[in-house]
Design a protein around this motif. Sequence first.
Motif, PDB file in Angstrom:
ATOM      1  N   GLN A  98       0.440  -1.274   0.302  1.00 40.77           N
ATOM      2  CA  GLN A  98       0.387   0.112  -0.012  1.00 40.77           C
ATOM      3  C   GLN A  98       1.171   1.588   0.131  1.00 40.77           C
ATOM      4  OE1 GLN A  98      -2.332  -0.448   3.654  1.00 40.77           O
ATOM      5  NE2 GLN A  98      -3.208  -2.184   2.741  1.00 40.77           N
ATOM      6  N   GLY A  99       2.251   1.178   0.432  1.00 40.50           N
ATOM      7  CA  GLY A  99       2.934   2.269   0.167  1.00 40.50           C
ATOM      8  C   GLY A  99       2.980   2.487   1.776  1.00 40.50           C
ATOM      9  N   LYS A 100       2.542   2.820   2.320  1.00 41.85           N
ATOM     10  CA  LYS A 100       2.328   2.808   4.316  1.00 41.85           C
ATOM     11  C   LYS A 100       4.148   3.270   4.751  1.00 41.85           C
ATOM     12  CE  LYS A 100      -2.197   3.142   4.028  1.00 41.85           C
ATOM     13  NZ  LYS A 100      -3.698   3.271   5.009  1.00 41.85           N
ATOM     14  N   ILE A 101       4.528   1.830   4.733  1.00 47.38           N
ATOM     15  CA  ILE A 101       5.750   1.504   5.169  1.00 47.38           C
ATOM     16  C   ILE A 101       7.166   1.051   4.106  1.00 47.38           C
ATOM     17  CG2 ILE A 101       4.597   1.163   7.001  1.00 47.38           C
ATOM     18  CD1 ILE A 101       5.298  -1.984   6.747  1.00 47.38           C
ATOM     19  N   GLY A 102       8.128   1.274   4.397  1.00 49.61           N
ATOM     20  CA  GLY A 102       8.822   1.192   3.574  1.00 49.61           C
ATOM     21  C   GLY A 102       9.941  -0.159   3.415  1.00 49.61           C
ATOM     22  N   GLY A 103       9.802  -1.691   4.647  1.00 50.63           N
ATOM     23  CA  GLY A 103       9.953  -2.791   5.381  1.00 50.63           C
ATOM     24  C   GLY A 103       9.404  -2.523   6.455  1.00 50.63           C
ATOM     25  N   TYR A 104       9.707  -4.108   7.054  1.00 48.23           N
ATOM     26  CA  TYR A 104       9.088  -4.270   8.574  1.00 48.23           C
ATOM     27  C   TYR A 104      10.157  -4.428   9.173  1.00 48.23           C
ATOM     28  CZ  TYR A 104       9.304  -8.746   7.890  1.00 48.23           C
ATOM     29  OH  TYR A 104       9.559 -10.590   7.341  1.00 48.23           O
ATOM     30  N   GLY A 105      10.191  -4.571  10.248  1.00 52.40           N
ATOM     31  CA  GLY A 105      11.586  -4.633  11.565  1.00 52.40           C
ATOM     32  C   GLY A 105      10.746  -5.856  12.881  1.00 52.40           C
ATOM     33  N   LEU A 106      11.529  -6.321  13.531  1.00 54.46           N
ATOM     34  CA  LEU A 106      10.609  -7.658  14.138  1.00 54.46           C
ATOM     35  C   LEU A 106      11.984  -6.384  15.493  1.00 54.46           C
ATOM     36  CD1 LEU A 106      11.043 -10.221  13.000  1.00 54.46           C
ATOM     37  CD2 LEU A 106       9.123  -9.857  12.792  1.00 54.46           C
ATOM     38  N   SER A 107      10.998  -6.575  16.875  1.00 53.93           N
ATOM     39  CA  SER A 107      12.615  -6.720  18.061  1.00 53.93           C
ATOM     40  C   SER A 107      12.050  -7.467  19.822  1.00 53.93           C
ATOM     41  CB  SER A 107      11.155  -5.052  18.676  1.00 53.93           C
ATOM     42  OG  SER A 107      11.645  -4.914  19.688  1.00 53.93           O
ATOM     43  N   GLU A 108      13.441  -7.743  19.590  1.00 50.17           N
ATOM     44  CA  GLU A 108      12.857  -8.753  20.754  1.00 50.17           C
ATOM     45  C   GLU A 108      12.986 -10.049  20.504  1.00 50.17           C
ATOM     46  OE1 GLU A 108      14.800  -8.158  23.602  1.00 50.17           O
ATOM     47  OE2 GLU A 108      14.136  -6.389  24.866  1.00 50.17           O
ATOM     48  N   VAL A 109      13.965 -10.447  19.126  1.00 45.35           N
ATOM     49  CA  VAL A 109      12.905 -11.591  18.624  1.00 45.35           C
ATOM     50  C   VAL A 109      14.677 -12.850  18.681  1.00 45.35           C
ATOM     51  CG1 VAL A 109      10.867 -11.127  17.980  1.00 45.35           C
ATOM     52  CG2 VAL A 109      13.363 -11.347  17.254  1.00 45.35           C
ATOM     53  N   SER A 110      14.371 -14.120  18.506  1.00 49.02           N
ATOM     54  CA  SER A 110      15.320 -15.049  18.574  1.00 49.02           C
ATOM     55  C   SER A 110      15.711 -15.302  16.622  1.00 49.02           C
ATOM     56  CB  SER A 110      14.847 -16.765  18.789  1.00 49.02           C
ATOM     57  OG  SER A 110      13.822 -16.915  18.209  1.00 49.02           O
TER      58      SER A 110
END
Length: 327
Positions: free
Chosen positions: A142-154
């Motif tokens: 949709q063009g709302k974010i450039g990419g995704y990330g994760l936090s505090e994961v294995s």
Amino acid sequence: MQYRTLGANGPQVSAIGFGAMSIIGFFGPTDDKTTHACLSAARDGGITFIDTAELYGGGRSEELIGQFLKTSPHAFHIASKAGIRVKPQRRFDNSKRYLTEALEGSLRRLGVDHIDLYYIHRRDPDTAIEDMVETLQGFIQQGKIGGYGLSEVSPTTLRRAHAIHPCRAVQNEYSLWTRLPDLGLIRTCSELGVSFVPFSPLGRGMLTDAPAKRAAMVEPDLRISNPRFQEPNLSDNLAVISKFQNWARDNGMNTPTAALAWVLQRGDHVIPIPGTRTAAHLNQWIGASEVHLSDTQIQEIETLLPIGWAYGDRYSPAQNIGPETYS
């Protein structure tokens, strides 16, 4: 300021980013004027990457950044996070409905129509990784974010998510006194072309020339109930840190610059995000990307602060709900 690529196909950003949790007074009182001065110092010092979250001050951190962007619209590549509900009670939520609402709220508060990097703040075990990544992939399309990330994961969670759609970055706590990501996560990020974004790279204010004082901590500062900031652990930690302070001084650096330079040399894909409330504190470490530690200096630091040297767990049992563990 040096620059690094945020994820395999992401934008070029400053090697040192800015963590924007402190600007809402989480670690002590502040005000809007002080915050804008701090953000101006970050911009003027070459920082182009800023990290915030819906959770920080109930969106107040995003609002303050949005206000600043009105006067300096192209100052920063923005990362924000969602996945933790606080009302009616704190819980993790990675559902499509919630993440959609959270993203729209973040865009509105920031005053932008696109966020470069959007993290899942904590993984919700009740939502399948496949469904979560599918939601984030939709935001990208949709063009709302450039990419995704994760936090505090294995590392295993990262591999599962990345196999569905490439992950841009993983954000976990990492510093000279918190080394869990050395057990595979930093290496996995490198193998997959994922940026590793250490938060609290200065040990929550301890790896500085003037370490945080417990007497100055007020709610909601999480350090108050953190084992490493309680006696006798606090005194033991300060005694070890004093040796590192002396080493930094003898090597022509202040303590936060030495600590941050060490983090930066863990890999070209590593982009730490120290946070602060003031321009004065920011200016103490903003030049760290220009420092190159020799192999001898790295070894000397490792001798002073070997893996596992810190006294006390990094979180209390109540605080440790959500971060994934691995060994």
